[in-house]
Write a protein that holds these residues in place. Structure first.
Motif, PDB file in Angstrom:
ATOM      1  N   SER A   2      -9.200  19.971  33.013  1.00  0.00           N
ATOM      2  CA  SER A   2     -10.091  20.220  31.650  1.00  0.00           C
ATOM      3  C   SER A   2      -9.571  19.271  31.087  1.00  0.00           C
ATOM      4  O   SER A   2      -8.429  18.619  30.737  1.00  0.00           O
ATOM      5  N   PHE A 192     -13.374  30.417  31.103  1.00  0.00           N
ATOM      6  CA  PHE A 192     -13.863  29.305  31.471  1.00  0.00           C
ATOM      7  C   PHE A 192     -14.737  28.753  32.312  1.00  0.00           C
ATOM      8  O   PHE A 192     -15.906  29.871  32.956  1.00  0.00           O
ATOM      9  N   SER A 194     -16.611  27.277  34.704  1.00  0.00           N
ATOM     10  CA  SER A 194     -16.257  27.387  35.798  1.00  0.00           C
ATOM     11  C   SER A 194     -17.167  28.359  36.463  1.00  0.00           C
ATOM     12  O   SER A 194     -16.801  29.228  37.340  1.00  0.00           O
ATOM     13  N   TYR A 252      -7.664  30.135  28.255  1.00  0.00           N
ATOM     14  CA  TYR A 252      -7.596  29.181  28.093  1.00  0.00           C
ATOM     15  C   TYR A 252      -7.901  28.110  26.418  1.00  0.00           C
ATOM     16  O   TYR A 252      -6.750  27.811  26.212  1.00  0.00           O
ATOM     17  N   ASP A 277      -7.366  35.428  37.509  1.00  0.00           N
ATOM     18  CA  ASP A 277      -7.038  33.610  37.380  1.00  0.00           C
ATOM     19  C   ASP A 277      -6.204  33.115  36.447  1.00  0.00           C
ATOM     20  O   ASP A 277      -6.404  33.580  35.101  1.00  0.00           O
ATOM     21  N   ALA A 279      -4.687  30.089  35.801  1.00  0.00           N
ATOM     22  CA  ALA A 279      -4.532  27.944  35.861  1.00  0.00           C
ATOM     23  C   ALA A 279      -3.211  27.911  34.587  1.00  0.00           C
ATOM     24  O   ALA A 279      -3.215  26.543  34.735  1.00  0.00           O
ATOM     25  N   TYR A 302      -2.296  21.552  38.673  1.00  0.00           N
ATOM     26  CA  TYR A 302      -2.545  20.330  38.120  1.00  0.00           C
ATOM     27  C   TYR A 302      -2.469  20.121  36.612  1.00  0.00           C
ATOM     28  O   TYR A 302      -1.659  19.377  36.049  1.00  0.00           O
TER      29      TYR A 302
END
Ligand SMILES: Cc1ncc(COP(=O)(O)O)c(C=O)c1O
Length: 496
Positions: A2, A192, A194, A252, A277, A279, A302
């Motif tokens: 993002s 999100f 995606s 998120y 998920d 993330a 990341y």
């Protein structure tokens, strides 16, 4: 990944039906679960510095390259000759988007480049002397072993591979098995994008229309987050039609940490398959995926795991789904169906080239291709810093530093047109959030003003259109003093 600046919430004008219910969450000044109380001098720089001095994890900051203010202004790669000036560091609060670079990453990657230049193709099987890295064929295992404690999994339940959305597709290819009317995927309406697109294309792949096969949970009017009760109720109401539940560990936009344990137990008690998920949860909060009996999960590395832009993703498959058994009479192998490639095959038979597929037992049997050794190396470098501490220790600091940010943000909130300039939409209950606080600005244009103030002051934080700034002190490297400074900048911009 993002990007730190402008991105849209997924469209709310979707034609897919949404589910609404009453939320039990009510706001109060301080949540009863909040264990951090602050003295009257908490708003002073001296106090912030004293918290840093007493922080048992303060040494970890030194493991990361903190960008300098000057280098933040660099626009072209040609200007990179100026080294990071550590006497004038920027304030980096964007670990929820892209984590900072560990100092050791460069030497790990150099070691890998040396393996490549010296051993060439033999690097697949031979270790190089004094390298912290295993041969390329064993790098996925090395990264998975180091990642397993971060997500609370057995090493065999983790495979560090590919990227988040790709892994979600691979997992859904195996775990989304719609039959007749039991074909729906329950997820959040503000997932999100995606994830939304991935689910949409999965249901379409099976011949369903998105508006028929996606159940999108919407927070009740006036609320920003979904409650556990609302999610469980939606499961109960749609149980006969749900083929899969897919939710975020941490949302998120709002920073809400969902009750993964309770929701998983509820879905599984109804015979449903549930995936997560992670993330924004992996490397942010302690997870116990094995003990919580989660069916599957995927995450990127990341963000809080600092593996670098587009770094290697990770997936979890509970051990009950990763079994490979052999019929003694026929010799036939039995294992969960999945999309396969040669890297899912056992290392001992991978190079036989005989088209006899023998999957690796566990999550690594969900690999497809030869993974990028450089990406795995960058991840292993970052995980070597995690190995110096534990998620429980990081969480202790995270709870404290985020509570401090909340305390400063909520004391003397600046007013705009007589009204508080912002509110925090992340749950007040520390058990329902990770590092991130999402600050929602009430007046149009204020987010941009705050963004300008931050840029001017050398602060990197994440703005999400239309009106949220995500303040995420990463316990690995952010300091209490930085929290003190960033809150001052936010308040100053609102006052201005
Ligand atoms: C919650 C969530 N899901 C999915 C993604 C997409 O990740 P990737 O581009 O690595 O597939 C992101 C990226 O930031 C994310 O935050």
């Amino acid at each position: 990944m993002s990007p730190p600046s402008i991105a849209q919430l997924p469209s709310e004008s979707t034609t897919t039906p949404t589910v609404k219910a009453k939320s039990p969450l009510k706001s109060s000044q301080q949540h009863p679960n909040q264990k951090h109380t602050f003295p009257t001098n908490a708003n002073t720089l001296d106090y912030a510095r004293s918290l840093d001095t007493n922080c048992p994890l303060r040494h970890l900051r030194n493991e990361y390259i903190i960008p300098s203010k000057a280098n933040l202004k660099v626009k072209h790669a040609n200007d990179l000759s100026t080294p990071n000036d550590s006497s004038d560091p920027a304030i980096y609060f964007c670990g929820n988007s892209l984590g900072l670079q560990p100092k050791c990453t460069a030497s790990y990657i150099t070691a890998q480049l040396n393996t490549w230049s010296h051993l060439n193709v033999h690097g697949h099987f031979r270790p190089i002397a004094d390298s912290p890295l295993k041969p390329w064929q064993e790098l996925c295992e090395q990264a998975s072993d180091l990642s397993a404690p971060i997500v609370g999994a057995l090493p065999s339940e983790v495979s560090m591979q590919a990227t988040l959305t790709v892994n979600l597709h691979l997992l859904m290819a195996s775990f989304y098995r719609p039959v007749g009317k039991k074909c729906k995927i329950l997820m959040e309406s503000h997932a999100f994008p995606s994830d939304h697109y991935a689910v949409e294309s999965q249901v379409q792949l099976h011949g369903y229309k998105a508006e028929e096969a996606m159940i999108l949970l919407e927070p009740v009017d006036g609320e920003h987050v979904l409650s556990t009760e609302q999610i469980c109720k939606a499961i109960d109401e749609n149980v006969d039609e749900i083929a899969l539940v897919l939710l975020p560990g941490i949302q998120y936009y709002t920073g809400q940490l969902l009750d993964i344990k309770t929701i998983t137990a509820h879905a599984r008690s109804k015979g449903l398959t549930i995936g997560w998920d992670l993330a924004h949860a992996a490397g942010n909060v302690p997870l116990y995926l094995h003990d919580w009996d989660v069916d599957f999960a995927a995450w990127c590395t990341y963000k809080y795991m600092n593996s670098g832009p587009g770094g290697m993703g990770g997936l979890f498959v509970h051990e009950r789904h990763g079994k490979v058994t052999k019929d003694e009479n026929t010799g036939k192998l039995d294992f969960r169906h999945r999309l396969t490639g040669w890297y899912a095959g056992d290392r001992t038979s991978r190079f036989n080239m005989d088209n006899k597929f023998v999957p690796i037992e566990g999550a690594k049997g969900f690999q497809v291709s030869n993974p990028s050794a450089i990406d795995l190396t960058s991840l292993i470098a970052s995980l070597s810093v995690f190995a110096e501490t534990s998620m429980e220790e990081l969480r202790k600091k995270s709870l404290s530093i985020t509570a401090y940010a909340e305390h400063l943000l909520l004391s003397d909130v600046p007013k705009v047109d007589g009204q508080p300039a912002y509110e925090i939409i992340t749950p007040k209950d520390p058990e329902q959030r990770g590092a991130q606080l999402s600050v929602l600005f009430k007046k149009e244009g204020l987010l941009e003003k705050v963004g300008e103030g931050m840029e001017e002051a050398g602060v990197v934080a994440d703005q999400r259109k239309p009106n949220v700034c995500r303040v995420a002190p990463a316990p690995m490297y952010n300091s209490y003093e930085e929290v003190w400074r960033i809150v001052g900048i936010i308040k100053g911009a609102c006052d201005a």
